[in-house]
Design a protein around this motif. Structure first.
Motif: not given
Length: 144
Positions: A37-42
């Motif tokens: 999702p937008d705003g998340m990083t992996a």
């Protein structure tokens, strides 16, 4: 290379034709990555663990932390860090998708607070073992 019918009088099909026919049978479902999702990083990459949909509601409340969860009619998918399958034999019926690549088009049903999409893989593994009645790999007896 060509393939012919057993009777000898059938049409000869090349390997390329057979491959094209097989691809056509699959339909429009092309492999896709589950989106973060937008705003998340992996930062650790993404893989996904799928369980039959009937287990999803049993697994969700038993986890200490739940990352992004996607669902469709057949499966619930949990995002886990890449290589979470290392040295783990996931229970029967569970699918591990490297790169979080799936054929389905599931919808996001749970988004955690914060910016990290992961469900911790070891608690997920243990809960899945519990709900499927599987003994964790490291608890099995070894035979000589």
């Amino acid at each position: 290379m060509a393939v012919s019918g057993a009777s000898g009088g059938g049409q000869v099909l090349s390997l390329d034709t057979l491959v094209r026919l097989r691809r056509g049978i699959r339909g429009a479902a092309a492999p896709k990555r589950l989106p973060v999702p937008d705003g998340m990083t992996a930062p650790l990459g993404c893989d996904a663990v799928a369980v039959p949909a009937r287990f999803g509601p049993l697994v969700l409340p038993r986890l200490p932390r739940v990352g992004c969860v996607y669902a469709d009619d057949a499966h619930w998918w949990w995002i886990v860090p890449s290589d979470s399958d290392y040295a783990l034999e996931w229970p029967a019926g569970v699918r591990y998708a490297t790169g979080a690549v799936v054929l389905d088009t599931p919808r996001l049903i749970h988004r955690p607070e914060g910016t990290i999409p992961y469900t911790p893989p070891i608690p997920l593994y243990l809960v899945l073992c519990r709900v499927t009645g599987t003994t964790p790999t490291w608890s099995r007896q070894l035979s000589a």
